[in-house]
Structure formats: C-alpha cells, structure tokens
Design an enzyme around this catalytic site. Sequence first.
Site, PDB file in Angstrom:
ATOM      1  N   LEU A   1       5.610 111.854   2.741  1.00 22.95           N
ATOM      2  CA  LEU A   1       4.492 111.026   2.292  1.00 22.95           C
ATOM      3  C   LEU A   1       3.275 111.881   1.975  1.00 22.95           C
ATOM      4  CD1 LEU A   1       3.773 107.608   2.747  1.00 22.95           C
ATOM      5  CD2 LEU A   1       1.938 108.904   3.775  1.00 22.95           C
TER       6      LEU A   1
ATOM      7  N   TYR B   1      14.002 102.595  15.965  1.00 23.04           N
ATOM      8  CA  TYR B   1      13.026 102.909  14.915  1.00 23.04           C
ATOM      9  C   TYR B   1      12.355 101.625  14.416  1.00 23.04           C
ATOM     10  CZ  TYR B   1      11.248 104.211  10.289  1.00 23.04           C
ATOM     11  OH  TYR B   1      10.457 104.391   9.183  1.00 23.04           O
TER      12      TYR B   1
END
Length: 307
Positions: free
Chosen positions: A12, A140
Amino acid sequence: MKILITGAGGNLGRAIIPALTEAGHSLRLFDFRALGETGVETIVGDVRDIDDVRTAVSGVDAIVHAAALHGIHLAKWRPEDFWAINVTGTFNVYEAAREAGIKRVVLCSTMGVYGDSARAPADAWSVVDESNALLPGDVYGMSKKLCEEVSAVYARKWGITTVALRLGMFVPESNIDKYGFRLLFGGVDDRDVAQAVSLSLTHEPDGGFDAFNIMAPLAFETSDAQALHTDPVAVLDQRFPGCNALFAEKGIDARPLIWGRTLWPVSKAMDVLGYKPQFGFDGYIASLQRGTAETYYPPQGLPWWGI
Ligand SMILES: NC(=O)c1ccc[n+]([C@@H]2O[C@H](COP(=O)([O-])OP(=O)(O)OC[C@H]3O[C@@H](n4cnc5c(N)ncnc54)[C@H](O)[C@@H]3O)[C@@H](O)[C@H]2O)c1
C-alpha cells in the site's frame, strides 16, 4: 496535509506514497522495518508499542493506518501476532490520535471481514456488498472486524473521522494473466487503491464512520451470478465479445484462472465516496488486443510478506 502512513514499507505504501506526494501532501512514513533511503521523513517503530505510535503521530493532520498482518501471513504467523499487530496496533493508533487531537484516520480493512457471508451458494456465484453481514472466517478477518469496531467507537465518542476501506486483493502478481483475471472477482489495481485512499482523506461520512468495498470495476451484471456458476467462460464471452478467441490466440486457458465465485460491486464507493476505478478486466483485454498485457500492469517492486 501532514499525513502519517503506518506500515508504509508495504504494497500500500508503494502505491500511495507517490500519489499522496503528487497531490501535495507532506508525508511521514512509519514501519517496523528500516525503509532505507525514501527521500521522505521516516520513523522506525512498532504499532504494538504505544510510545512508538505517540512519537509517530505527533504533529500530523491525518493517519493512513496500513500496518498489519494480512491473509498472506496466515501461514507463518501465530494468531496472537495478528491480535497484537492488528487489534492492539489499531487501538494504539486511535488512542495516540485521541491524545494528540488528530481527527482523521483512513483505516485499511479487508474484504476478509465478510468471511462466511461471502461464501457462494450451491448454484450461483455470490454477490457481496456492504449490506452483507460481517462473519469473518479466520483470525485475520476477525482482527479487521474488530479494528473497524474500534474505529467506529473513536469516531462516535471522540470525533475521529474514519473511512474504513475494505480492500480487495492487490498483492503484486508476477503472472500478468492471473493479475488480469483477478480483477474479475475481488482484485483491485493498486493505483485504484491509491485513489480510494486519497478520496477518503477528505470524505465526511455521516456519523463520522463509514466502510467501503474497494475493488476493480465490476465486470459483470449482478444478474449474471447464476449463469457464472454454470459456465463462467461463456458469460465472459457474452460480456467481452471475442475474448475467448483472443485467449486461444494468446495461448491463455481461461478456465483455471476463474476461481473467484464472488462478485464484488463497488457501487457504494462510487456513489458515496466518488470512487472511479480505472483498472478493470476490460483494460486487461484491451491491452491483450494491442499486444501484450504487460503494458497494462508493469510488475513493480518486490512483495513483502516474508519475515
Ligand atoms: N495487499 C492486499 O492484497 C490487501 C488486501 C486487503 C487488505 N489489505 C490491507 O491493506 C494494508 C496494507 O497491506 P499491504 O499489502 O501494504 O501489506 P504489506 O504486508 O505489504 O505491508 C505491511 C507493512 O506493515 C509493516 N508492519 C507490519 N507489522 C508492523 C508493526 N508491528 N509495526 C509497524 N509496521 C509493521 C510491514 O513491515 C510492512 O511494510 C493492511 O492493513 C492489509 O490488511 C491488503
């Protein structure tokens, strides 16, 4: 704005650092790995350590919170690491932001928060949007659901405006055809991720918190869900006439590349956030027609998920 990016050394960061710099923002990068020479102010620290985070947030206007373990780490990291980095790390970011009077966070969430509610029925592909229940199916997804809940409380109680981006898959893909097909079912180009982050930095959600699915533009109609189950390659040819002949010419076998079984409309992000995804399956096909799809997505950088 002065913007802190946590986890700036990852995928990112690679996508948004140039985009935010070009937009005129001043950046501070934070990561627990040394990032080398970045040309930008950089702090090495760990989101699990609230004092590191306090130092990092000092004097910034907004935070893009990306530091996390994600799906790719499930194989090697322990559940308690997901809890400590993702949940405690996010709590530390919000607590430090509250103390420092910072009023805006962009939270990197995931499509993984939907878990079981994204599972396809027996006779059709599933269609998942923000109205689906959040039923994470692993540590997650669970950790990111909790991160969203933490952020919603800080938005409501302490006025820290948060846009949570439920991102599709954008880990680098060295096989260009896999990359192209991934855009059909929950993949997203990292340049579109960068666009969504930029929009989120100024968006004012009702009540101070909102969450958006961020994927490639939808390649099918949601009404295709049933036909996709029966014969996805035929539906592909209806939506992209001539594509199967093109695949044959290029030696691409489409069948093993279509494994997603989930459609991810991005209508909410388009209507409310102003998201206009630029990189979809149609662009991949067009680049194949021109010659090689490599021109569509030049592989860049090295993935990080190893340590
Ligand atoms: N890449 C994807 O396909 C994808 C999909 C959905 C959601 N997301 C989310 O987007 C965000 C960014 O993903 P990415 O692909 O850039 O991940 P990445 O693994 O490439 O990068 C994460 C960065 O965070 C850093 N980091 C990890 N633990 C840290 C800690 N304790 N303290 C400080 N820094 C730490 C790492 O060093 C790394 O540079 C994550 O929150 C992830 O959950 C990613």
